[in-house]
Design an enzyme around this catalytic site. Structure first.
Site, PDB file in Angstrom:
ATOM      1  N   ARG A 263       0.851  -1.184   0.000  1.00  0.00           N
ATOM      2  CA  ARG A 263       0.000   0.000   0.000  1.00  0.00           C
ATOM      3  C   ARG A 263       0.886   1.232   0.000  1.00  0.00           C
ATOM      4  O   ARG A 263       1.926   1.267   0.660  1.00  0.00           O
ATOM      5  CB  ARG A 263      -0.929   0.020   1.215  1.00  0.00           C
ATOM      6  CG  ARG A 263      -2.042  -1.014   1.182  1.00  0.00           C
ATOM      7  CD  ARG A 263      -3.066  -0.693   0.087  1.00  0.00           C
ATOM      8  NE  ARG A 263      -4.186  -1.622   0.080  1.00  0.00           N
ATOM      9  CZ  ARG A 263      -4.260  -2.728  -0.635  1.00  0.00           C
ATOM     10  NH1 ARG A 263      -3.228  -3.054  -1.424  1.00  0.00           N
ATOM     11  NH2 ARG A 263      -5.320  -3.507  -0.599  1.00  0.00           N
ATOM     12  N   GLU A 291      -2.831   7.338  -4.604  1.00  0.00           N
ATOM     13  CA  GLU A 291      -2.871   6.161  -5.476  1.00  0.00           C
ATOM     14  C   GLU A 291      -2.493   6.525  -6.905  1.00  0.00           C
ATOM     15  O   GLU A 291      -1.765   5.784  -7.574  1.00  0.00           O
ATOM     16  CB  GLU A 291      -4.280   5.550  -5.448  1.00  0.00           C
ATOM     17  CG  GLU A 291      -4.457   4.330  -6.333  1.00  0.00           C
ATOM     18  CD  GLU A 291      -3.822   3.071  -5.760  1.00  0.00           C
ATOM     19  OE1 GLU A 291      -3.728   2.084  -6.509  1.00  0.00           O
ATOM     20  OE2 GLU A 291      -3.431   3.073  -4.582  1.00  0.00           O
ATOM     21  N   HIS A 310      -0.717  -0.194 -10.116  1.00  0.00           N
ATOM     22  CA  HIS A 310      -1.341  -1.160  -9.191  1.00  0.00           C
ATOM     23  C   HIS A 310      -1.797  -2.405  -9.952  1.00  0.00           C
ATOM     24  O   HIS A 310      -2.963  -2.795  -9.918  1.00  0.00           O
ATOM     25  CB  HIS A 310      -2.522  -0.514  -8.459  1.00  0.00           C
ATOM     26  CG  HIS A 310      -2.842  -1.185  -7.159  1.00  0.00           C
ATOM     27  ND1 HIS A 310      -3.624  -0.584  -6.193  1.00  0.00           N
ATOM     28  CD2 HIS A 310      -2.495  -2.412  -6.662  1.00  0.00           C
ATOM     29  CE1 HIS A 310      -3.747  -1.410  -5.154  1.00  0.00           C
ATOM     30  NE2 HIS A 310      -3.068  -2.519  -5.420  1.00  0.00           N
TER      31      HIS A 310
END
Length: 352
Positions: A263, A291, A310
């Site tokens: 993360r 993100e 991701h």
């Protein structure tokens, strides 16, 4: 027929039953998760409409509301709506949640645990592609493949590559693994065939277990200082926010590589960016904070950074592994057997 987590199966399985089931996940997820063979198996294992998918359980459409009222099992995945007290009140028959993805923290609430709903997750199956991605990143990073490719593209001419890459290679390098999570453990396992020294930091793992895994347990500061490459696999918790801060990043040797497939919040972005801009550290970042880095972020263009959106976790054909895992668990439930991968309430405070 409610499975009791941890109880061993009997000598012979009872005849299977087909519990009423409702799919609950984000828009478009079911079509990527379930191929034709999965839908065929699903209807063989449960009484369900494999094309009826709930995206909202708090204010469901009539068809969804009726299916929820009769459902004994929910098959969930990414984007599953929260199972609040109000939702559970509309699902009086619900006994189990089969999650075809990793963490259940985003949709399970205390009300689920208080009611004694059995939960299983495909977190172990989802850890496999992350570990494979990490293994590839480790081997490429130590070999300085990203640097060589960038320089080759610019030079387009003969060059003394052995001299420039004199310090590269995977022989007897030290890899520091932060977190003996499912992914972290799988990474350590995948590293066994290579001539690498593996350090491990995890406050919940003692020396005997670390040794059994094939790693040397060390404090986090020592791991940062002694590793040629640090890879992050700890869960996202309040205690792990910015676990790698300016002080710990400064402990990493010049030329070391940081890999983050866990993360983004585990690494302080304000501390990491200067280390990358100066070129002192290298990085493979599949997750960042935020993100999505802003369009002007140097991360997109730095030659010592491999930035990916991701994608280390399950995607494409790998989603079918999650579906297979979930349907295997559903079959176990239908036979009255305990889940193979149960999620327990008491484990959530230190897991993803």
């Amino acid at each position: 027929m409610h499975p009791t987590s941890g109880s061993p199966p009997g000598p012979a399985d009872p005849p299977p039953v087909r519990p009423a089931l409702l799919l609950a996940m984000g828009p478009g997820i079911a079509d990527r998760l379930l191929g034709a063979r999965h839908r065929t198996r699903l209807v063989a294992l449960a009484r369900t409409d494999p094309h009826l998918v709930a995206h909202d359980l708090a204010d469901p459409a009539p068809g969804i509301a009726a299916a929820l009222a009769g459902a004994e099992v929910l098959l969930t995945c990414w984007g599953a709506p929260p199972l609040t007290e109000r939702v559970l009140a509309a699902a009086p028959r619900l006994r189990a949640v089969v999650h075809a993805a990793g963490s259940v923290k985003h949709h399970l609430t205390d009300a689920c645990w208080d009611r004694g709903i059995a939960v299983t997750s495909a977190a172990g199956a989802n850890a496999l592609p992350v570990a494979e991605f990490t293994l590839a990143a480790i081997l490429f990073a130590n070999k300085r493949v990203l640097h060589a490719a960038h320089r080759y593209r610019g030079l387009r001419a003969p060059h003394d590559w052995p001299a420039e890459l004199d310090g590269a290679g995977n022989y007897r390098r030290t890899v520091g693994v932060i977190g003996a999570s499912r992914t972290g453990r799988r990474v350590i396992e995948l590293l066994h065939p290579f001539d690498l020294r593996v350090l491990l930091y995890d406050p919940y793992v003692d020396r005997a277990e670390a040794t059994r895994l094939g790693a040397v347990p060390v404090p986090l500061d020592a791991l940062c200082a002694d590793s040629d490459l640090v890879t992050v696999h700890a869960p996202q918790l309040p205690a792990t926010r910015h676990l790698l801060d300016a002080r710990r990043l400064a402990l990493m040797p010049d030329g070391a590589t940081l890999i983050n497939t866990a993360r983004g919040s585990l690494v302080d972005p304000a501390a990491l960016l200067p280390e990358l801009v100066t070129g002192r550290l290298h990085a493979v970042l599949d997750v960042t904070e935020p993100e999505l880095p802003p369009p002007g972020s140097p991360l997109y263009d730095l030659p010592n950074v491999l930035l990916t959106p991701h994608v280390a976790g399950s995607l494409g054909t790998e989603l079918h592994r999650l579906a297979d895992h979930a349907l295997d668990e559903l079959e176990r439930y239908g036979r009255g057997r305990p889940f193979r991968s149960p999620v327990r309430r008491e484990e959530l405070h230190h897991s993803a």
